[in-house]
Design an enzyme around this catalytic site. Structure first.
Site, PDB file in Angstrom:
ATOM      1  N   HIS A   1     -40.692  39.394   8.996  1.00  0.00           N
ATOM      2  CA  HIS A   1     -41.412  40.659   9.223  1.00  0.00           C
ATOM      3  C   HIS A   1     -41.779  41.301   7.894  1.00  0.00           C
ATOM      4  O   HIS A   1     -40.908  41.484   7.039  1.00  0.00           O
ATOM      5  CB  HIS A   1     -40.533  41.626  10.022  1.00  0.00           C
ATOM      6  CG  HIS A   1     -40.233  41.139  11.408  1.00  0.00           C
ATOM      7  ND1 HIS A   1     -40.895  41.622  12.517  1.00  0.00           N
ATOM      8  CD2 HIS A   1     -39.372  40.211  11.861  1.00  0.00           C
ATOM      9  CE1 HIS A   1     -40.425  41.007  13.599  1.00  0.00           C
ATOM     10  NE2 HIS A   1     -39.505  40.137  13.230  1.00  0.00           N
TER      11      HIS A   1
ATOM     12  N   HIS B   1     -41.147  32.901  10.680  1.00  0.00           N
ATOM     13  CA  HIS B   1     -40.682  34.132  11.325  1.00  0.00           C
ATOM     14  C   HIS B   1     -40.076  35.077  10.284  1.00  0.00           C
ATOM     15  O   HIS B   1     -38.899  34.988   9.942  1.00  0.00           O
ATOM     16  CB  HIS B   1     -39.654  33.810  12.424  1.00  0.00           C
ATOM     17  CG  HIS B   1     -39.326  34.989  13.281  1.00  0.00           C
ATOM     18  ND1 HIS B   1     -39.485  34.993  14.654  1.00  0.00           N
ATOM     19  CD2 HIS B   1     -38.863  36.218  12.971  1.00  0.00           C
ATOM     20  CE1 HIS B   1     -39.142  36.162  15.141  1.00  0.00           C
ATOM     21  NE2 HIS B   1     -38.737  36.936  14.130  1.00  0.00           N
TER      22      HIS B   1
ATOM     23  N   HIS C   1     -36.649  33.264  17.974  1.00  0.00           N
ATOM     24  CA  HIS C   1     -35.193  33.134  18.199  1.00  0.00           C
ATOM     25  C   HIS C   1     -34.891  32.193  19.375  1.00  0.00           C
ATOM     26  O   HIS C   1     -34.677  31.020  19.172  1.00  0.00           O
ATOM     27  CB  HIS C   1     -34.517  34.497  18.381  1.00  0.00           C
ATOM     28  CG  HIS C   1     -34.757  35.428  17.241  1.00  0.00           C
ATOM     29  ND1 HIS C   1     -34.020  35.382  16.098  1.00  0.00           N
ATOM     30  CD2 HIS C   1     -35.672  36.423  17.071  1.00  0.00           C
ATOM     31  CE1 HIS C   1     -34.462  36.310  15.250  1.00  0.00           C
ATOM     32  NE2 HIS C   1     -35.462  36.951  15.818  1.00  0.00           N
TER      33      HIS C   1
ATOM     34  N   ASP D   1     -36.372  36.358   8.918  1.00  0.00           N
ATOM     35  CA  ASP D   1     -36.552  37.506   9.804  1.00  0.00           C
ATOM     36  C   ASP D   1     -36.788  38.806   9.022  1.00  0.00           C
ATOM     37  O   ASP D   1     -37.918  39.274   8.942  1.00  0.00           O
ATOM     38  CB  ASP D   1     -35.349  37.642  10.760  1.00  0.00           C
ATOM     39  CG  ASP D   1     -35.718  38.278  12.087  1.00  0.00           C
ATOM     40  OD1 ASP D   1     -36.919  38.492  12.325  1.00  0.00           O
ATOM     41  OD2 ASP D   1     -34.805  38.554  12.890  1.00  0.00           O
TER      42      ASP D   1
ATOM     43  N   HIS E   1     -40.940  37.291  20.734  1.00  0.00           N
ATOM     44  CA  HIS E   1     -39.495  37.434  20.529  1.00  0.00           C
ATOM     45  C   HIS E   1     -38.837  37.384  21.905  1.00  0.00           C
ATOM     46  O   HIS E   1     -39.105  38.246  22.749  1.00  0.00           O
ATOM     47  CB  HIS E   1     -39.158  38.801  19.927  1.00  0.00           C
ATOM     48  CG  HIS E   1     -39.360  38.916  18.458  1.00  0.00           C
ATOM     49  ND1 HIS E   1     -40.594  38.977  17.869  1.00  0.00           N
ATOM     50  CD2 HIS E   1     -38.448  39.011  17.449  1.00  0.00           C
ATOM     51  CE1 HIS E   1     -40.439  39.095  16.558  1.00  0.00           C
ATOM     52  NE2 HIS E   1     -39.154  39.118  16.273  1.00  0.00           N
TER      53      HIS E   1
ATOM     54  N   GLU F   1     -33.309  36.446  22.082  1.00  0.00           N
ATOM     55  CA  GLU F   1     -32.551  36.728  20.851  1.00  0.00           C
ATOM     56  C   GLU F   1     -31.246  37.419  21.261  1.00  0.00           C
ATOM     57  O   GLU F   1     -30.168  36.883  21.068  1.00  0.00           O
ATOM     58  CB  GLU F   1     -33.366  37.624  19.913  1.00  0.00           C
ATOM     59  CG  GLU F   1     -32.627  37.977  18.623  1.00  0.00           C
ATOM     60  CD  GLU F   1     -33.420  38.945  17.739  1.00  0.00           C
ATOM     61  OE1 GLU F   1     -34.431  39.504  18.202  1.00  0.00           O
ATOM     62  OE2 GLU F   1     -32.997  39.145  16.577  1.00  0.00           O
TER      63      GLU F   1
HETATM   64 ZN   LIG Z   1     -38.171  38.926  14.359  1.00  0.00          ZN
END
Ligand SMILES: [Zn+2]
Length: 369
Positions: free
Chosen positions: A28, A26, A248, A306, A224, A227
């Protein structure tokens, strides 16, 4: 690539923790860009940035105390105009990402991004206030694939990608799934849904239809959920969108029945400790973090960064938090990486190859997990 001496140098002391790191699921792409690259393309393209030095730029785009979701999202607006819409920038960002992860000791990474947020043509609305150009979401995926594949060749690790639908843009989702189909197993392995969780997918046929099509075509699915949002978003991801992993998922703890159900199903949670602190997703006291419950329950979860550019971090940051505040042992780090390998979206044969590398590095019998 696993070093021959990997096992013997594990856990001797804190700084060598990173030698243990194997998999990341995970992260980005647009939250993992080198600041130098942002400055280079900002200057080259004549795009105004908040500063013209690395430290000046980082003062604007990274942070280390919790902010609101809106403040977090604003960070992207500072630098994405320098990258989006430029072929060389998109390809270079993907290439450099692989190098960055290789240096962190990662041997397999799944990186995610929205092709639409890097395009400036055939995207409505055109993001980041760009003028219309000629870089389409389809070509963005092609360029990222090239960057990742060049990176794999030069840095000797494996990198795959996940294409993101955005919760506030359900009209983009049908193209996202079509791109997943077009580039399936040509770097792209799955579909994701990112953005503001309070916008529910069930109200947006666009996301729902895209996920149905993904399932029909054998495209893997992560979402997602949970979270900052409530457990109902996780429930929706699993039952409506047929998610195979949850991004998450911390707030599953607020619904013990759902949590038990997902534990029984061995649902994989892609957790990101440092991110969850800075986005305000979890109690800032790491000793109360849901990951501790996941660990106690031997849940199926991984540790991830992340958005390392914005959180000014590497995977080592997250591992150190787990070790320092959550009492992670060598055994638990091994388990987390084996979980990540088993939950990866690679085809079975490649997944088994990676698992075997891990078992060998950890001195475990191949069938032990
Ligand atoms: Zn994310």
């Amino acid at each position: 690539m696993i070093k021959g001496n990997l096992y013997c140098c594990l856990f001797l002391n804190e700084p060598q923790l990173q030698n243990f790191i194997m998999k990341e699921l995970h992260v980005h792409l647009d939250g993992a860009i080198k600041p130098e690259t942002i400055l280079y393309f900002g200057k080259k393209r004549g795009i105004q940035l908040p500063a013209n030095t690395v430290s000046g730029l980082l003062q604007h785009i990274s942070y280390n105390k919790p902010l609101t979701l809106t403040q977090f999202l604003d960070k992207f607006a500072h630098y994405m105009p320098a990258i989006a819409g430029d072929r060389d920038a998109v390809r270079r960002v993907a290439y450099e990402f692989v190098g960055m992860k290789a240096r962190e000791g990662i041997i397999y990474v799944e990186v995610r991004y929205s092709p639409h947020l890097l395009a400036n043509c055939k995207v409505d609305p055109i993001p980041w206030g760009q003028k219309e150009g000629d870089l389409t979401p389809d070509e963005v995926v092609h360029l990222v694939n090239q960057g990742l594949q060049d990176g794999e060749r030069d840095f000797h690790i494996k990198a795959r990608s996940i294409l993101c639908c955005m919760r506030h843009m359900p009209n983009w989702s049908s193209e996202v799934v079509e791109l997943c189909k077009k580039y399936h197993n040509n770097s792209v392995v799955a579909i994701d849904l990112a953005g503001d969780e309070l916008l529910k997918a069930e109200t947006d046929q666009g996301h729902r239809k895209a996920y149905e099509e993904a399932e029909r075509c054998g495209i893997h699915r992560t979402v997602h959920a949970g979270e900052v949002g409530p457990p109902s978003v996780i429930k929706e991801a699993v039952s409506l969108l047929k998610a195979e992993r949850i991004g998450h998922g911390y707030h599953v703890m607020n619904d013990p029945v759902l949590y038990k159900e997902l534990l029984d199903k061995r649902m994989h949670f892609e957790t990101c400790p440092w991110s969850s602190n800075l986005t305000g997703a979890c109690d800032p006291d790491f000793k109360k973090h849901p990951i501790i419950q996941f660990r106690k329950d031997q849940a199926n979860y991984s540790l991830n960064t992340d958005d390392p550019l914005i959180f000014n971090s590497t995977i080592d940051t997250d591992y150190k938090i787990a070790k320092k505040y959550m009492n992670f042992t060598e055994e638990e780090f091994k388990r987390v990486n084996i979980n990540a390998a088993q939950a990866s979206f690679l085809p079975e044969r490649e997944k088994n190859e990676l698992l075997n590398k891990l078992y060998e590095a950890y001195g475990m019998a191949p069938n032990k997990s």
